[in-house]
Write an enzyme that holds these catalytic residues in place. Structure first.
Site, PDB file in Angstrom:
ATOM      1  N   ILE A   1      16.599  43.139  -3.487  1.00 43.64           N
ATOM      2  CA  ILE A   1      16.881  43.614  -4.840  1.00 43.64           C
ATOM      3  C   ILE A   1      16.017  42.799  -5.751  1.00 43.64           C
ATOM      4  CG2 ILE A   1      18.762  43.057  -6.422  1.00 43.64           C
ATOM      5  CD1 ILE A   1      20.603  43.457  -4.196  1.00 43.64           C
TER       6      ILE A   1
ATOM      7  N   HIS B   1      -4.578  67.619   5.797  1.00 41.15           N
ATOM      8  CA  HIS B   1      -5.699  67.006   5.087  1.00 41.15           C
ATOM      9  C   HIS B   1      -5.738  67.640   3.583  1.00 41.15           C
ATOM     10  CE1 HIS B   1      -9.288  64.936   4.250  1.00 41.15           C
ATOM     11  NE2 HIS B   1      -9.811  65.841   3.790  1.00 41.15           N
TER      12      HIS B   1
HETATM   13  P1  FAD Z   1      29.584  50.909  -1.355  1.00 45.10           P
HETATM   14  O1  FAD Z   1      28.496  51.864  -1.842  1.00 45.10           O
HETATM   15  O2  FAD Z   1      29.568  49.469  -1.885  1.00 45.10           O
HETATM   16  O3  FAD Z   1      31.037  51.451  -1.634  1.00 45.10           O
HETATM   17  C1  FAD Z   1      32.188  50.915  -1.439  1.00 45.10           C
HETATM   18  C2  FAD Z   1      33.271  51.721  -2.385  1.00 45.10           C
HETATM   19  O4  FAD Z   1      34.424  51.085  -2.011  1.00 45.10           O
HETATM   20  C3  FAD Z   1      32.884  51.187  -3.921  1.00 45.10           C
HETATM   21  O5  FAD Z   1      33.119  52.221  -4.723  1.00 45.10           O
HETATM   22  C4  FAD Z   1      34.249  50.345  -4.265  1.00 45.10           C
HETATM   23  O6  FAD Z   1      34.651  50.213  -5.462  1.00 45.10           O
HETATM   24  C5  FAD Z   1      35.204  50.740  -3.115  1.00 45.10           C
HETATM   25  N1  FAD Z   1      36.454  49.839  -2.771  1.00 45.10           N
HETATM   26  C6  FAD Z   1      35.882  48.368  -2.263  1.00 45.10           C
HETATM   27  N2  FAD Z   1      37.280  48.033  -2.079  1.00 45.10           N
HETATM   28  C7  FAD Z   1      38.243  49.021  -2.253  1.00 45.10           C
HETATM   29  C8  FAD Z   1      39.662  48.799  -2.280  1.00 45.10           C
HETATM   30  N3  FAD Z   1      40.192  48.048  -1.773  1.00 45.10           N
HETATM   31  N4  FAD Z   1      40.267  50.083  -2.663  1.00 45.10           N
HETATM   32  C9  FAD Z   1      39.554  50.877  -3.193  1.00 45.10           C
HETATM   33  N5  FAD Z   1      38.383  51.068  -3.200  1.00 45.10           N
HETATM   34  C10 FAD Z   1      37.526  50.003  -2.894  1.00 45.10           C
HETATM   35  N6  FAD Z   1      20.309  50.969   0.170  1.00 45.10           N
HETATM   36  C11 FAD Z   1      19.386  51.762   0.593  1.00 45.10           C
HETATM   37  O7  FAD Z   1      19.626  52.251   1.831  1.00 45.10           O
HETATM   38  N7  FAD Z   1      18.446  52.018   0.029  1.00 45.10           N
HETATM   39  C12 FAD Z   1      18.318  51.463  -1.284  1.00 45.10           C
HETATM   40  O8  FAD Z   1      17.167  52.093  -2.096  1.00 45.10           O
HETATM   41  C13 FAD Z   1      19.246  50.564  -1.805  1.00 45.10           C
HETATM   42  N8  FAD Z   1      18.818  50.134  -3.040  1.00 45.10           N
HETATM   43  C14 FAD Z   1      19.887  49.288  -3.466  1.00 45.10           C
HETATM   44  C15 FAD Z   1      19.866  48.773  -4.673  1.00 45.10           C
HETATM   45  C16 FAD Z   1      20.582  47.634  -5.236  1.00 45.10           C
HETATM   46  C17 FAD Z   1      20.524  47.257  -6.460  1.00 45.10           C
HETATM   47  C18 FAD Z   1      21.788  47.376  -4.684  1.00 45.10           C
HETATM   48  C19 FAD Z   1      22.804  46.335  -4.913  1.00 45.10           C
HETATM   49  C20 FAD Z   1      21.884  47.722  -3.178  1.00 45.10           C
HETATM   50  C21 FAD Z   1      21.098  48.755  -2.797  1.00 45.10           C
HETATM   51  N9  FAD Z   1      21.079  49.291  -1.631  1.00 45.10           N
HETATM   52  C22 FAD Z   1      20.304  50.216  -0.852  1.00 45.10           C
HETATM   53  C23 FAD Z   1      22.235  49.067  -0.574  1.00 45.10           C
HETATM   54  C24 FAD Z   1      23.511  50.118  -0.726  1.00 45.10           C
HETATM   55  O9  FAD Z   1      23.848  50.197  -2.149  1.00 45.10           O
HETATM   56  C25 FAD Z   1      24.417  49.786   0.367  1.00 45.10           C
HETATM   57  O10 FAD Z   1      24.168  49.494   1.623  1.00 45.10           O
HETATM   58  C26 FAD Z   1      25.532  50.926   0.234  1.00 45.10           C
HETATM   59  O11 FAD Z   1      25.889  51.259  -1.074  1.00 45.10           O
HETATM   60  C27 FAD Z   1      26.767  50.462   1.151  1.00 45.10           C
HETATM   61  O12 FAD Z   1      27.520  51.697   1.552  1.00 45.10           O
HETATM   62  P2  FAD Z   1      29.205  51.691   1.594  1.00 45.10           P
HETATM   63  O13 FAD Z   1      29.618  52.697   1.435  1.00 45.10           O
HETATM   64  O14 FAD Z   1      29.290  50.550   2.503  1.00 45.10           O
HETATM   65  O15 FAD Z   1      29.547  50.666   0.317  1.00 45.10           O
HETATM   66  P1  NAD Z   2      18.078  39.323   0.527  1.00 49.04           P
HETATM   67  O1  NAD Z   2      18.628  38.813   1.773  1.00 49.04           O
HETATM   68  O2  NAD Z   2      17.308  40.692   0.795  1.00 49.04           O
HETATM   69  O3  NAD Z   2      17.272  38.156  -0.293  1.00 49.04           O
HETATM   70  C1  NAD Z   2      18.018  37.216  -0.649  1.00 49.04           C
HETATM   71  C2  NAD Z   2      16.823  35.969  -1.141  1.00 49.04           C
HETATM   72  O4  NAD Z   2      17.551  35.061  -1.931  1.00 49.04           O
HETATM   73  C3  NAD Z   2      16.529  35.428   0.100  1.00 49.04           C
HETATM   74  O5  NAD Z   2      15.010  35.637   0.215  1.00 49.04           O
HETATM   75  C4  NAD Z   2      16.846  33.909   0.172  1.00 49.04           C
HETATM   76  O6  NAD Z   2      15.822  33.168   0.515  1.00 49.04           O
HETATM   77  C5  NAD Z   2      16.930  33.842  -1.655  1.00 49.04           C
HETATM   78  N1  NAD Z   2      17.664  32.798  -1.833  1.00 49.04           N
HETATM   79  C6  NAD Z   2      19.029  32.464  -1.401  1.00 49.04           C
HETATM   80  N2  NAD Z   2      19.708  31.162  -2.074  1.00 49.04           N
HETATM   81  C7  NAD Z   2      18.687  30.786  -2.811  1.00 49.04           C
HETATM   82  C8  NAD Z   2      18.567  30.002  -3.715  1.00 49.04           C
HETATM   83  N3  NAD Z   2      19.686  29.019  -3.806  1.00 49.04           N
HETATM   84  N4  NAD Z   2      17.322  29.599  -4.142  1.00 49.04           N
HETATM   85  C9  NAD Z   2      16.343  30.636  -4.255  1.00 49.04           C
HETATM   86  N5  NAD Z   2      16.408  31.575  -3.408  1.00 49.04           N
HETATM   87  C10 NAD Z   2      17.612  31.685  -2.690  1.00 49.04           C
HETATM   88  O7  NAD Z   2      19.218  40.134  -0.394  1.00 49.04           O
HETATM   89  P2  NAD Z   2      19.082  40.849  -1.681  1.00 49.04           P
HETATM   90  O8  NAD Z   2      17.905  41.009  -2.358  1.00 49.04           O
HETATM   91  O9  NAD Z   2      20.250  40.199  -2.499  1.00 49.04           O
HETATM   92  O10 NAD Z   2      19.990  42.069  -1.158  1.00 49.04           O
HETATM   93  C11 NAD Z   2      21.028  42.341  -0.399  1.00 49.04           C
HETATM   94  C12 NAD Z   2      21.081  43.547   0.121  1.00 49.04           C
HETATM   95  O11 NAD Z   2      20.894  44.776  -0.330  1.00 49.04           O
HETATM   96  C13 NAD Z   2      19.875  43.610   1.277  1.00 49.04           C
HETATM   97  O12 NAD Z   2      20.163  42.805   2.589  1.00 49.04           O
HETATM   98  C14 NAD Z   2      19.555  44.863   1.483  1.00 49.04           C
HETATM   99  O13 NAD Z   2      20.116  45.402   2.965  1.00 49.04           O
HETATM  100  C15 NAD Z   2      20.262  45.609   0.289  1.00 49.04           C
HETATM  101  N6  NAD Z   2      19.478  46.347  -0.358  1.00 49.04           N
HETATM  102  C16 NAD Z   2      18.746  47.210   0.092  1.00 49.04           C
HETATM  103  C17 NAD Z   2      17.852  48.055  -0.746  1.00 49.04           C
HETATM  104  C18 NAD Z   2      16.528  49.003  -0.107  1.00 49.04           C
HETATM  105  O14 NAD Z   2      17.207  49.341   0.806  1.00 49.04           O
HETATM  106  N7  NAD Z   2      15.829  49.367  -0.717  1.00 49.04           N
HETATM  107  C19 NAD Z   2      17.595  47.476  -2.209  1.00 49.04           C
HETATM  108  C20 NAD Z   2      18.487  46.645  -2.556  1.00 49.04           C
HETATM  109  C21 NAD Z   2      19.359  46.163  -1.815  1.00 49.04           C
END
Ligand code: FAD
Ligand code: NAD
Length: 482
Positions: free
Chosen positions: A193, A452
C-alpha cells in the site's frame, strides 16, 4: 422454508463474499448477502474494500497519475509537445468514483439476475445456522441458513499513539480521496500500500518520504527483483528510509511531526500529511456473537482448514479474514470454491499458484518460490534472467527497466518460481500462472513462440537461459564439438 430462512447466507460483499453468493445462487441455492458498506451519498454499495477503497480506486489513480507523469515529463523527449497540461484532481477523483459505481452496479445486476437477496446492514454470526441482521437505521432480525459464509474483509492496522484523524494522519482510504496533493507526504510502511499510494502522489506533485521498520526492502520478494525495484523507486525521487521504526506523531496547524528510531538514534521528520500503511487486520469486531464459539488464530484471523471450513459445522470463512495473502483474487477463489463445495463439488484451492503484484512503475509480479527460499530449502535450481533492456518492444515503449526471472528445478526442469519487474508485469505473470498450473518445465517455456514485438517474448528467453544457459538474444552458446 420461511422468508427468513436461506440455504446460504454470506456476510460481506467484497470479492470473497460476492463470489460465494453469486456461485451459490448459480448452483441453485437460495442465497442472501449482507453488507454494511455505504458510499459517500450514504447509499449501500457492493464490492467491499476492493471496490470502495482498495484495488479499483488505487489502480484507477495509478493509471491516471502515470498518464500525467508521462505527459508532463517524458513525452516531449519523444517528439510529442503540447502546451497547457494541467491537473484537474476533482475530475480525476470523479472518474475514480464513476469506475467504482459502474463496477458496484454490475455486481448489483448480477445479484438481481441470480435472485440473491441483498441485505444492506450489519451481519452477526449467532451460531451454527443462525445469523443476526440489523438493517441500516432498522431493528435487529434473526435469519437462518444451512450454510453461512463469513467474508468481512480487513481494516487498517493502527500504530500505538498514532490515531487516524482523516485529515493529517490518514489511512489508505483517505489517501485515495485527497482533494489536493500533499506538499510533503510521509508514509509509514514501504509495503504494497505504501509504495502504490506513494507512487500516485509523487507523480501528482508531492514530495514523499517513506519510513519502514525493516532493514531490507520488500523482504517477501525475490532479492534480485527487490534490488532493482529499490533502484528504480529511489531514481524516481521517493525518499525511502529503511530501518526506520516510527514510534510517534503529533499534529499541529502546519502538519505532522513524526518520530522514528534509526540505528539506535531517535530522529524526527516534518510532513504535511502522514499515511500509515503498516498492514491490515481482519474485520471481526462485532461479527461474531460470544455464544458462537468460533475459534480465531493467534493473529485474530478466523481459523479455517485448507478449504475454508471454520471450527463450527456449516460455517465457512473466506478472504482477508483468514490466513494467506490479503488479495482480492485469493478471496474470490476461496468464495467460489466454498460455494461449489457447499453444492457437493470436491474441489481444492490452489494456493501455491496464486500470483502477487505491486502496481508501481515498474510493476512487480511474482509467483512460486524466490531464489533465497530455494537456497534456504536446499532445492537445486537454475535461474534464467532476461533483462527488458534487450527487448525491442520495451525499447519502443521506453520501458527498458526490469527483467523476467525464472527459476527451474536443476534435475527435473520444473518451473519453481517466476518473478517479473517491468512494464505490464501484472499481465505477463498470467501466462506463468498457466505454466505452473500445468506443471510446465523450463524447456516447454523456452520453446513457446510468442508474438513479436512483445514484452512477453522475454519469457521464453528467460526460460532458455535457465535450461541451457543461453538464449537467442543473451549469452554465448557452447561451441559445438567437431
Ligand atoms: P472486503 O473487500 O474488505 O469486503 C468485506 C465487506 O464486508 C465490506 O464491504 C465490509 O463493509 C463488509 N462487512 C464487514 N463486516 C461486516 C458485518 N459484520 N456486517 C456486514 N458487512 C460487513 N488486492 C489485490 O488483489 N489487488 C490489488 O490491486 C489490491 N489493491 C489494494 C489497494 C488498497 C489501498 C487496499 C487497502 C487493498 C488492496 N488489495 C488489493 C486488497 C484487497 O482489497 C482485499 O484483499 C480484498 O478486498 C479482500 O476481499 P474480501 O471480500 O475478503 O473483503
Ligand atoms: P504490508 O505488510 O505490505 O507492509 C507494511 C509495512 O509496514 C512493512 O514493510 C512493515 O515493515 C512496515 N511497518 C510496520 N510497523 C512499522 C513502524 N512502526 N514503522 C515503520 N514501518 C513499519 O502492508 P500494507 O502495505 O498495509 O498492505 C496490507 C495488505 O493489503 C497487503 O498484505 C496486501 O496483501 C494487500 N494489498 C495488496 C495490493 C496488491 O495486490 N497490489 C495492494 C494494496 C494492498
Amino acid at each position: 422454508m420461511t422468508a427468513q430462512s436461506y440455504d446460504v447466507i454470506v456476510i460481506g460483499a467484497g470479492p470473497a463474499g460476492y463470489a460465494a453468493a453469486i456461485r451459490s445462487a448459480q448452483l441453485g441455492k437460495k442465497t442472501a448477502c449482507i453488507d454494511r458498506k455505504l458510499n459517500a451519498a450514504n447509499e449501500p454499495r457492493l464490492g467491499g474494500t476492493c471496490f470502495s477503497a482498495g484495488c479499483i480506486p488505487s489502480k484507477t489513480l495509478l493509471e491516471l497519475s502515470e498518464f500525467y507523469e508521462h505527459a508532463s515529463q517524458f513525452l516531449s523527449q519523444h517528439g510529442l509537445r503540447y502546451e497547457h497540461l494541467s491537473l484537474d484532481l476533482e475530475a480525476m477523483m470523479a472518474r475514480k468514483e464513476q469506475v467504482i459505481d459502474n463496477l458496484a452496479q454490475g455486481i448489483a445486476t448480477l445479484f438481481k439476475a441470480h435472485g440473491i437477496t441483498w441485505l444492506a446492514g450489519h451481519g452477526l454470526l449467532l451460531g451454527e445456522r443462525r445469523v443476526g441482521f440489523t438493517p441500516h437505521g432498522g431493528v435487529p432480525q434473526s435469519l437462518e441458513a444451512e450454510h453461512i459464509v463469513l467474508a468481512p474483509g480487513s481494516v487498517p492496522v493502527t500504530l500505538p499513539g498514532i490515531a487516524f484523524d482523516g485529515l493529517r494522519i490518514i489511512d489508505s482510504a483517505d489517501a485515495l480521496s485527497l482533494t489536493a496533493p500533499p506538499k510533503r507526504l510521509g508514509v509509514v510502511g514501504a509495503g504494497v500500500i505504501g509504495l502504490e499510494l506513494a507512487s500516485i502522489w509523487r507523480r501528482l506533485g508531492s514530495e514523499v518520504v517513506l519510513l519502514d521498520a525493516q532493514e531490507s526492502f520488500l523482504s517477501h520478494c525475490d532479492e534480485q527483483i527487490m534490488r532493482e525495484a529499490q533502484r528504480n523507486f529511489v531514481r524516481q525521487g521517493l525518499d525511502l528510509r529503511l530501518n526506520a521504526r516510527v514510534t510517534g506523531a503529533q499534529v499541529d496547524d502546519q502538519g505532522v511531526s513524526v518520530q522514528y528510531q534509526h540505528e539506535g538514534h531517535a530522529l524526527e521528520e516534518r510532513v504535511t500529511h502522514l499515511l500509515v500503511a503498516v498492514g491490515r487486520q481482519p474485520a471481526t469486531d462485532g461479527l461474531i456473537s460470544p455464544q458462537a464459539e468460533l475459534a480465531l488464530d493467534e493473529y485474530g484471523l478466523i481459523h479455517v482448514n485448507e478449504v475454508c471450513e471454520t471450527t463450527l459445522p456449516g460455517v465457512y470463512a473466506v478472504g482477508d479474514c483468514v490466513r494467506g495473502p490479503m488479495l482480492a483474487h485469493k478471496g474470490a477463489e476461496e468464495g467460489r470454491v466454498v460455494a461449489e463445495r457447499i453444492c457437493g463439488e470436491d474441489i481444492q484451492i490452489h494456493y501455491s499458484t496464486i500470483p502477487q503484484v505491486i502496481y508501481t512503475l515498474p510493476e512487480i509480479a511474482w509467483l512460486g518460490k524466490t531464489e533465497q527460499a530455494l537456497k534456504a530449502e536446499g532445492v537445486p535450481y537454475r535461474s534464467g534472467v532476461f533483462p527488458f533492456s534487450v527487448s525491442g518492444r520495451a525499447r519502443a515503449m521506453d520501458a527498458t527497466s526490469g527483467m523476467v526471472k525464472l527459476l527451474t528445478h536443476q534435475e527435473n526442469d520444473r518451473l519453481l518460481g517466476a518473478h517479473i519487474i517491468g512494464a505490464q508485469a501484472s499481465e505477463l505473470i498470467a501466462s506463468l500462472v498457466v505454466a505452473m498450473e500445468f506443471g510446465a518445465c523450463g524447456e516447454d517455456l523456452a520453446r513457446m513462440v510468442f508474438p513479436h514485438p512483445t514484452l512477453a517474448q522475454a519469457i521464453p528467453e528467460a526460460a532458455a537461459l535457465a535450461t541451457q544457459g543461453y538464449s537467442l538474444h543473451m549469452g554465448r552458446a557452447p561451441t559445438p564439438s567437431p
